[in-house]
Design an enzyme around this catalytic site. Structure first.
Site, short mmCIF file in Angstrom:
data_model
loop_
_atom_site.label_atom_id
_atom_site.label_comp_id
_atom_site.label_asym_id
_atom_site.label_seq_id
_atom_site.Cartn_x
_atom_site.Cartn_y
_atom_site.Cartn_z
CD GLU A 6 42.10 40.56 87.01
OE1 GLU A 6 40.91 40.78 86.94
OE2 GLU A 6 42.58 39.51 87.52
CG ASP A 14 39.47 43.10 89.63
OD1 ASP A 14 38.89 43.62 90.60
OD2 ASP A 14 39.16 41.98 89.18
CG HIS A 38 15.55 48.89 88.28
ND1 HIS A 38 15.86 49.29 89.56
CD2 HIS A 38 15.94 49.90 87.49
CE1 HIS A 38 16.42 50.48 89.52
NE2 HIS A 38 16.47 50.87 88.28
CB CYS A 56 39.64 40.54 78.79
SG CYS A 56 40.37 40.30 80.41
C1 PEP Z 1 38.62 42.70 85.07
O1 PEP Z 1 38.90 42.81 86.27
O2 PEP Z 1 38.71 43.64 84.25
C2 PEP Z 1 38.13 41.42 84.55
C3 PEP Z 1 37.97 41.23 83.25
O3 PEP Z 1 37.80 40.48 85.47
P1 PEP Z 1 36.42 40.47 86.31
O4 PEP Z 1 35.60 41.63 85.83
O5 PEP Z 1 35.79 39.15 86.06
O6 PEP Z 1 36.91 40.63 87.71
MG MG Z 2 39.03 40.97 87.44
#
Ligand code: PEP
Ligand code: MG
Length: 826
Positions: free
Chosen positions: A689, A713, A452, A760
């Protein structure tokens, strides 16, 4: 009625039906079975039974076995067109035949020349009534040897009670290229745990608990090999069938484990020249040696009593779980997958039972954990496959992490000077993930190319050579090294000419990459001209330069947690300011979106002393932590507000679920802005989120300057599936239509207020998914730097009308699998 074994009707090479170039067979439209590429010219009966029909063209025979299974032997593909040429029949319709009876003779020359292929599918056509499995594929078989196993589904349902309960057994061939190794083992055990029945897997004369991923790995079941599933208990039949289905069709296909070919002769030793090892991750690196040693952790042998030791072990595992869960929820896909497998090992039933037994007999938690792990390490090393033997590294990694947590010796994460070559005797993937700084290359005395740590190095573009042998120990700290991750060599103390030659090679390589990236530097537009902004997600200061090189128009998400995790106290305003300013400077005139602290849940920060929670993902995390700790929040806001030039930085708030939270955060930002005497305003965005945020996106958009959808999230909360839990990992798919509808809702609300709506989360990094996101109304994508060139290339191939049509179909799909099928179709 019981399990029926079907013999091979012809000698030859056995393959999966998937390999048959005819959708009627590969699509299982005619039934389930296997195919033989024949080398013998006689077709024999695979079992006792009755001939239902011999096709008029003589190329196909159907038999009915005594248990009702109907078996079709179809010699060659498109052989009906031969009109009987090349076939001689030896049996008549309705005739009873014995196993091995001569059914047909085939003139292989005539058939081979006159048809598409000689490949001969052997199928059970009434497969809805039977579970059909091929014990072993991709091998030579002699006529008369066992080919398929056929178990009536009804038998499984009414299995005879034996011992404690009903027993069901099924044999299944493992289709995965690398067999049942770490991740598939974790997913198999997760499925097994869903059933009350006791489940075991049997292979090579050993039987292990199917609810223990580590035990499954120690079987060393490779590609095409058959493993027997034994279920016992009330839901035995369902459990065995579910596990068989998962192994046959449900395990995700594996990425290639060995990124480059294995060099021929590992472990030669010439300290003055090149050390030869095994190529593990491609690329060339030049830099000074930096040695990472892993001292043996000393643990007391005797414990302080079972109760105290068990509590200590459980606490240590909790600490390690929180840390790995953080890695499982972020970072590169390879890192996430490895972390998910490690989580499964950490919670392995067998390891626990063994450790518990040792503690009950007086061992300390550390000694018990080490003993349990080492027993499984020995079992893995005893398997003949290097893939499995190399998984022992993962177990040692888990051992080390738990012992460090137990002894309180964790200490700070090792910091490696950027570009230095990391040399180590052995290294676990966890150790590579923990490093601060990015090594230029990696050289290990032990390890293998399918370990890994090698996979992770390849994913992170770190050239690596492993299995260099004990001579590596003689390399002194700081010595100049050239790591050639393709030749599998490490040049020690190269002379000026060698360094120059390597630098030239490196320069040519980089020029090639730069050329490939050049296009990526241009702004992204759809084929019909619509601008889509493409930003980078960053999790450290060092990634900013890479982002620029990959064509990022700015940073769409700076995960500031990197400054806060794995330390004993929070970074102060000065430290934070320096880090944020460094990212801003590295981005040049590009914008920088800084997300305020998103700890809690799967991202622990022990010094914050957050109360223990039953459901941390639903508790104090993200913006809730900042609002509950105003001083901490104020420090971070001041650090952000001080970054120059004015207007470059925007603030992004994580885990918002209500307007009140946005208003409270805005008030805190205003207070710090005024206190600092800043006259310019700062743009404040909200991460979408939670389903709540998506449903009130219109109200949030009225008070926020932009919206950025965190699909990681959003998916976890919309589907009520923990993103770090391997048991539900297969279901956590952001292409679920429910998530897509929430995105659509957000995009609609944002656009009505003329707010930028970005994505994002991880979905933005999937070029194929970009079409759907754009079609839903998203106008900015932010993804890891390395994903950007491919993302831009994809965007250039799309038109808005196509994207909208695709998105409209995606939100109407039944589930994420159908959406993915739609994308493949496109
Ligand atoms: C998400 O939840 O999509 C996000 C960009 O935040 P993180 O992955 O840092 O929780
Ligand atoms: Mg997030």
């Amino acid at each position: 009625m019981s399990e029926l074994s079907l013999d091979a009707p012809m000698s030859g090479w056995v393959v999966s039906l998937d390999a048959v170039d005819d959708p009627v067979f590969s699509g299982r439209m005619m039934g389930e079975g296997a195919a033989i590429d024949p080398t013998s010219a006689e077709v024999r009966a695979p079992c006792d039974g009755q001939v239902i029909s011999v096709h008029a063209a003589g190329h196909a025979v159907t038999l009915r076995a005594d248990n009702g299974a109907e078996i079709l032997i179809h010699v060659g593909l498109e052989t009906v067109a031969l009109g009987g040429a090349g076939f001689t029949r030896h049996v008549a319709d309705g005739e009873r035949v014995k196993r091995g009876a001569h059914l047909l003779s085939v003139d292989l020359d005539i058939v081979a020349h006159g048809s598409k292929s000689l490949l001969t599918p052997v199928l059970v056509t009434n497969a809805e009534d039977f579970v059909v499995t091929a014990p072993s594929l991709d091998r030579r078989i002699e006529a008369g040897a066992p080919l398929l196993s056929v178990l009536p589904r009804a038998v499984a349902k009414t299995a005879e009670p034996i011992g404690k309960g009903a027993v069901a057994t099924l044999t299944v061939a493992v289709p995965l290229a690398h067999g049942l190794h770490a991740r598939p083992a974790a997913l198999t055990a997760a499925e097994a745990k869903r059933h009350a029945a006791s489940l075991h897997l049997e292979f090579g004369g050993r039987r292990v608990n199917a609810k223990s991923p580590v035990a499954i790995m120690t079987l060393g079941v490779g590609h095409g090999q058959a493993v027997k599933i034994i279920a016992e208990g009330a839901d035995a039949a369902a459990a065995a069938t579910a596990l068989a289905e998962l192994i046959r069709h449900g395990l995700p296909s594996e990425p290639p484990l060995a990124p480059v070919a294995i060099a021929a002769t590992p472990q030669s030793a010439d300290i003055g020249g090149a050390l030869r090892g095994v190529a593990a991750a491609p690329g060339l690196a030049i830099g000074p040696a930096y040695r990472l040693t892993t001292p043996e952790i000393v643990v007391a042998e005797a414990g302080r009593g079972g109760v105290a030791e068990r509590a200590a072990l459980s606490q240590a595992r909790m600490t390690v779980r929180a840390k790995i869960a953080g890695q499982a929820g972020a970072g590169h896909a390879a890192q996430r997958q490895i972390a998910a497998a490690h989580l499964a090992f950490l919670d392995d039933e067998d390891l626990h039972a063994q450790a518990d037994a040792a503690m009950a007999e007086g061992a300390s938690a550390g000694a018990a954990w080490r003993g349990a792990i080492r027993a499984q390490v020995a079992a893995l090393e005893a398997t003949e496959s290097p893939v499995f033997a190399q998984r022992a590294d993962d177990l040692r990694d888990i051992e080390r992490q738990v012992l460090l947590a137990l002894t309180g010796e964790s200490g700070p994460r090792p910091r490696i000077p950027d570009g230095a070559i990391l040399i180590a005797d052995d290294l676990g993937p966890g150790q590579l993930m923990e490093l601060q700084g990015r090594p230029g290359g990696l050289a290990m005395a032990k390890g293998g190319p399918t370990s890994h740590v090698a996979i992770l190095a390849a994913a992170l573009n770190i050239p690596a050579v492993v299995a260099l042998g004990p001579t590596l120990a003689a390399v002194s700290e700081g010595a100049g090294l050239i790591v050639d991750g393709e030749a599998g060599t490490v040049r020690v103390a190269p002379d000026a000419a060698e360094i120059e030659a390597a630098q030239t090679r490196l320069a040519i390589r980089r020029a090639d990459e730069a050329r490939a990236l050049a296009e990526g530097g241009a702004l992204a537009r759809l084929a019909d001209g619509l601008r889509i902004e493409v930003f980078a997600n960053l999790g450290s200061t060092s990634e900013a330069a890479e982002a620029v090189a990959c064509g990022a128009e700015g940073c769409g998400l700076l995960r500031t947690e990197f400054l806060f995790l794995d330390r004993t106290e929070a970074p102060d305003e000065t430290e934070q300011y320096a880090a944020y300013q460094a990212v801003a400077d590295a981005l040049g005139d590009r914008p920088l979106i800084i997300r305020t602290l998103d700890v809690g849940g799967d991202k622990p920060a022990p010094y914050l002393d957050l109360p223990a929670e039953d459901n941390p993902a639903l508790g104090l995390r993200g913006l809730r932590v900042s609002l509950a700790r105003p001083a901490l929040f104020a420090d971070q806001l001041r650090a952000i507000l001080r970054v120059r030039p004015a207007g470059k930085v925007r603030i992004l708030l994580p885990m918002v679920a209500s307007l009140a939270e946005l208003r409270a955060a805005r008030a805190a930002i205003e207070a710090e802005r005024t206190a600092l005497g800043r006259t310019e305003t700062i743009s404040v965005g909200v991460m979408i989120e939670t389903p709540a945020a998506a449903m009130i996106a219109d109200r949030l958009a009225a008070e926020a300057d932009f919206l950025s959808i965190g699909t990681n999230d959003l998916t976890q909360y919309a589907l009520a599936m923990d993103r770090g839990n391997p048991q539900v990992a297969a279901g956590v798919d952001a292409l679920h239509p429910a998530v897509l509808r929430l995105i659509a809702e957000t995009a609609r609300a944002g656009s009505a207020r003329e707010r930028t709506v970005a994505v994002c989360g991880g979905l933005a990094a999937e070029p194929a998914a970009a079409a759907i996101l754009v079609g839903l109304g998203v106008t900015e994508l932010s993804a890891p730097p390395a994903a950007l060139p491919a993302l831009k290339a994809k965007l250039r191939s799309l038109t808005l009308a196509d994207c909208q049509a695709l998105a409209a179909r995606a939100v109407e799909c039944d589930g994420p699998a159908e959406v993915r099928a739609l994308l493949r179709e496109e």
